[in-house]
Motif scaffolding. Structure first.
Motif: not given
Length: 149
Positions: A65, A68, A70, A78, A80, A83-85
């Protein structure tokens, strides 16, 4: 007078033939301290691989995975993973979470998605913290430019 002459002959010493190295040692120690103080200052900064004009998209492992981070226009972070934020975090929390995740992985790449209007210093501080957390590579996510009419 003969007594005085005998005293003077005792005070006379033969010239030393050795080199006195104590001043050289002092100079060497001063230089050592100067280099010890200035060396960490030279290595500060964020290592960034600048993108080339004809670059291909990053090839990611499908099994791993992606991480990221942000940064929105207000400067909130944030994290991530895949797909989990998550919720907004402080810079110290981002560093701590990324360090935990990277300690369990062999791939230390982290992607940064920064808002166009966020200050440059915010992104640079984030990249420095990611590098300190163990990220071996930091990639910047961008959009392809829109065609202007």
């Amino acid at each position: 007078m003969s007594g005085m002459k005998g005293m003077m002959s005792q005070d006379r010493r033969k010239p030393m033939s050795e080199i006195n190295v104590v001043p050289y040692i002092d100079v060497m120690l001063v230089l050592l301290v100067i280099f010890m103080v200035t060396a960490p200052m030279l290595t500060q900064g964020v290592k960034v691989d600048l993108p080339q004009t004809t670059s291909d998209p990053i090839q990611q492992d499908k099994d791993v995975e992606s991480i990221t981070v942000s940064v929105d226009s207000n400067g909130a972070y944030y994290l991530e993973v895949g797909d989990r934020s998550g919720d907004p975090m402080s810079l110290a929390e981002v560093r701590e979470q990324v360090a935990k995740i990277l300690s369990q992985r062999t791939n230390g790449e982290v992607l940064v998605r920064g808002d166009e209007f966020v200050e440059y210093g915010v992104v640079v501080r984030l990249m420095a913290e990611l590098q300190a957390a163990g990220a071996t590579g930091v990639g910047l996510i961008t959009d392809t430019p829109r065609e202007r009419p």
